[in-house]
Write a protein that holds these residues in place. Structure first.
Motif, PDB file in Angstrom:
ATOM      1  N   UNK A  22       0.822  -1.206   0.000  1.00  0.00           N
ATOM      2  CA  UNK A  22       0.000   0.000   0.000  1.00  0.00           C
ATOM      3  C   UNK A  22       0.857   1.257   0.000  1.00  0.00           C
ATOM      4  N   UNK A  23       1.907   1.257   0.830  1.00  0.00           N
ATOM      5  CA  UNK A  23       2.760   2.441   0.903  1.00  0.00           C
ATOM      6  C   UNK A  23       3.500   2.709  -0.391  1.00  0.00           C
ATOM      7  N   UNK A  24       4.048   1.668  -1.000  1.00  0.00           N
ATOM      8  CA  UNK A  24       4.798   1.849  -2.245  1.00  0.00           C
ATOM      9  C   UNK A  24       3.870   2.163  -3.421  1.00  0.00           C
ATOM     10  N   UNK A  25       2.654   1.605  -3.387  1.00  0.00           N
ATOM     11  CA  UNK A  25       1.690   1.932  -4.438  1.00  0.00           C
ATOM     12  C   UNK A  25       1.335   3.410  -4.384  1.00  0.00           C
ATOM     13  N   UNK A  26       1.183   3.945  -3.180  1.00  0.00           N
ATOM     14  CA  UNK A  26       0.908   5.374  -3.031  1.00  0.00           C
ATOM     15  C   UNK A  26       2.058   6.220  -3.566  1.00  0.00           C
ATOM     16  N   UNK A  27       3.277   5.679  -3.511  1.00  0.00           N
ATOM     17  CA  UNK A  27       4.438   6.393  -4.034  1.00  0.00           C
ATOM     18  C   UNK A  27       4.580   6.244  -5.553  1.00  0.00           C
ATOM     19  N   UNK A  28       3.670   5.508  -6.169  1.00  0.00           N
ATOM     20  CA  UNK A  28       3.682   5.388  -7.622  1.00  0.00           C
ATOM     21  C   UNK A  28       4.316   4.129  -8.170  1.00  0.00           C
ATOM     22  N   UNK A  29       4.710   3.196  -7.277  1.00  0.00           N
ATOM     23  CA  UNK A  29       5.297   1.940  -7.746  1.00  0.00           C
ATOM     24  C   UNK A  29       4.196   0.920  -8.037  1.00  0.00           C
ATOM     25  N   UNK A  30       4.477   0.026  -8.964  1.00  0.00           N
ATOM     26  CA  UNK A  30       3.562  -1.053  -9.322  1.00  0.00           C
ATOM     27  C   UNK A  30       4.062  -2.316  -8.640  1.00  0.00           C
ATOM     28  N   UNK A  31       3.352  -2.771  -7.597  1.00  0.00           N
ATOM     29  CA  UNK A  31       3.884  -3.810  -6.716  1.00  0.00           C
ATOM     30  C   UNK A  31       3.218  -5.169  -6.908  1.00  0.00           C
ATOM     31  N   UNK A  32       4.024  -6.216  -6.851  1.00  0.00           N
ATOM     32  CA  UNK A  32       3.542  -7.590  -6.815  1.00  0.00           C
ATOM     33  C   UNK A  32       3.982  -8.209  -5.493  1.00  0.00           C
ATOM     34  N   UNK A  33       3.142  -9.099  -4.932  1.00  0.00           N
ATOM     35  CA  UNK A  33       3.456  -9.764  -3.676  1.00  0.00           C
ATOM     36  C   UNK A  33       3.710 -11.245  -3.894  1.00  0.00           C
ATOM     37  N   UNK A  34       4.708 -11.770  -3.191  1.00  0.00           N
ATOM     38  CA  UNK A  34       4.965 -13.211  -3.149  1.00  0.00           C
ATOM     39  C   UNK A  34       5.060 -13.605  -1.690  1.00  0.00           C
ATOM     40  N   UNK A  35       4.497 -14.765  -1.332  1.00  0.00           N
ATOM     41  CA  UNK A  35       4.456 -15.202   0.058  1.00  0.00           C
ATOM     42  C   UNK A  35       5.560 -16.202   0.392  1.00  0.00           C
ATOM     43  N   UNK A  36       6.318 -16.629  -0.588  1.00  0.00           N
ATOM     44  CA  UNK A  36       7.357 -17.632  -0.357  1.00  0.00           C
ATOM     45  C   UNK A  36       8.509 -17.392  -1.317  1.00  0.00           C
ATOM     46  N   UNK A  37       9.640 -18.038  -1.033  1.00  0.00           N
ATOM     47  CA  UNK A  37      10.793 -17.920  -1.927  1.00  0.00           C
ATOM     48  C   UNK A  37      10.476 -18.517  -3.293  1.00  0.00           C
ATOM     49  N   UNK A  38       9.748 -19.629  -3.310  1.00  0.00           N
ATOM     50  CA  UNK A  38       9.408 -20.269  -4.582  1.00  0.00           C
ATOM     51  C   UNK A  38       8.550 -19.369  -5.445  1.00  0.00           C
ATOM     52  N   UNK A  78      16.632  -3.320   8.956  1.00  0.00           N
ATOM     53  CA  UNK A  78      16.244  -4.131  10.115  1.00  0.00           C
ATOM     54  C   UNK A  78      14.830  -3.762  10.567  1.00  0.00           C
ATOM     55  N   UNK A  79      13.997  -4.783  10.768  1.00  0.00           N
ATOM     56  CA  UNK A  79      12.646  -4.589  11.292  1.00  0.00           C
ATOM     57  C   UNK A  79      12.700  -4.421  12.813  1.00  0.00           C
ATOM     58  N   UNK A  80      11.795  -3.632  13.380  1.00  0.00           N
ATOM     59  CA  UNK A  80      10.819  -2.765  12.705  1.00  0.00           C
ATOM     60  C   UNK A  80      11.503  -1.501  12.194  1.00  0.00           C
ATOM     61  N   UNK A  81      11.003  -0.976  11.097  1.00  0.00           N
ATOM     62  CA  UNK A  81      11.596   0.231  10.527  1.00  0.00           C
ATOM     63  C   UNK A  81      10.488   1.210  10.162  1.00  0.00           C
ATOM     64  N   UNK A  82      10.855   2.476  10.095  1.00  0.00           N
ATOM     65  CA  UNK A  82       9.912   3.507   9.663  1.00  0.00           C
ATOM     66  C   UNK A  82       9.800   3.463   8.140  1.00  0.00           C
ATOM     67  N   UNK A  83       8.580   3.556   7.640  1.00  0.00           N
ATOM     68  CA  UNK A  83       8.397   3.471   6.195  1.00  0.00           C
ATOM     69  C   UNK A  83       9.150   4.580   5.476  1.00  0.00           C
ATOM     70  N   UNK A  84       9.249   5.741   6.089  1.00  0.00           N
ATOM     71  CA  UNK A  84       9.963   6.837   5.423  1.00  0.00           C
ATOM     72  C   UNK A  84      11.439   6.515   5.242  1.00  0.00           C
ATOM     73  N   UNK A  85      12.007   5.683   6.158  1.00  0.00           N
ATOM     74  CA  UNK A  85      13.401   5.266   5.968  1.00  0.00           C
ATOM     75  C   UNK A  85      13.506   4.320   4.784  1.00  0.00           C
TER      76      UNK A  85
END
Length: 222
Positions: free
Chosen positions: A18-34, A102-109
Motif C-alpha cells: 500500500x505504501x509503495x503503491x501510493x508512491x507510484x510503484x507497481x507492486x507484486x506480492x509473493x508469500x514464499x521464496x518459490x 532491520x525490522x521494525x523500521x519507519x516506512x519513510x526510511x
C-alpha cells in the motif's frame, strides 16, 4: 517501476504494497521464496524487497537472492529482516543484497533507501518491448504507445499484454493467466480474460493478442 515484495507476513506485506503503491510503484506480492523466484523470472522488476525468513527456512531470503543473482537478475535488492547484527548485515550483502533494513523500521526510511538505491543503480532507465504493428511497451513507465500516440490501458490490461509480450510464441490458457495476474484467485471467472482481451484489441485497434481455439491466447504476429 515494478517492485517485487517477497514477504510471508500478510500484515507487513500489505503495508509495504500500500505504501509503495501510493508512491507510484507497481507492486507484486509473493508469500514464499518459490513464488518470488517464479515472479522474478517472469517480469522485469526494477526493485526486489526480500524478507530473509520465509516458509522455506530462516535464510530462505538469502538463498533466493543468491539464486536470482546466479540467474543474471541484476535488479536492486533490499533485504528486510529482524536480524540486525553486523554478521547478519554482512551475510545479506554477500548474498547479493544492495541494502539491508532491520525490522521494525519507519516506512519513510525504507522510502529514502529505495530512492537512494535507485539513483545509484540508474533506476530511471526504462525497458521497452517492441510489439507487432509498431506498438512499443514502456515497462518502466507502464505505457503502450505507437508513433507518439498512447493507448490508455488499465493496470490489469497492461499486465495481460506484458505477460504475453514477454513470452512471444507461447500460448497461455485462461487459467494460467488468472494464476499469473490474480494469483489464482478462485473468484475470477475464465470469461473475464476474454473481456480483457477484447478491450485491449479495441483500445489498440489491432489484434495484438491472438486467439488459439481450444488453447488460449498468445502475442499476435505482425
Amino acid at each position: 517501476m515494478r517492485v517485487l515484495i517477497v514477504e510471508d507476513d500478510p500484515h507487513i506485506a500489505e503495508l509495504l504494497r500500500d505504501g509503495l503503491t501510493e508512491d507510484g510503484y507497481d507492486c507484486d506480492l509473493a508469500r514464499s521464496a518459490a513464488e518470488g523466484a517464479e515472479l522474478a523470472r517472469l517480469f522485469p522488476y526494477g526493485l526486489l524487497l526480500l524478507d530473509v525468513m520465509l516458509p522455506e527456512g530462516i535464510d530462505a531470503g538469502y538463498h533466493l537472492g543468491q539464486q536470482l543473482r546466479a540467474e543474471g537478475i541484476a535488479a536492486p535488492m533490499i533485504y528486510l529482516t529482524a536480524r540486525g547484527t553486523v554478521e547478519d548485515r554482512v551475510e545479506g550483502l554477500e548474498a547479493g543484497g544492495d541494502d539491508y533494513l532491520v525490522k521494525p523500521f519507519a516506512f519513510r526510511e525504507l522510502r529514502a533507501r529505495i530512492r537512494a538505491l535507485l539513483r545509484r543503480a540508474g533506476g530511471n532507465a526504462q525497458n521497452a518491448l517492441t510489439l507487432p504493428h509498431g506498438w512499443v511497451m514502456d515497462l518502466g513507465g507502464r505505457e503502450l504507445h505507437r508513433a507518439g500516440v498512447r493507448a490508455d490501458l488499465t493496470r490489469r490490461e497492461f499486465a495481460l499484454l506484458e505477460l504475453l509480450a514477454l513470452h512471444p510464441g507461447r500460448a497461455f490458457t485462461r487459467d494460467e493467466i488468472i494464476e499469473r495476474l490474480w494469483s489464482g484467485d478462485a473468484g475470477v471467472e475464465p470469461k473475464v480474460i476474454d473481456v480483457y482481451v477484447s478491450t485491449v484489441r479495441r483500445k489498440t485497434e489491432d489484434r495484438l493478442i491472438e486467439t488459439l481455439r481450444g488453447t488460449g491466447y498468445r502475442l499476435g504476429r505482425a
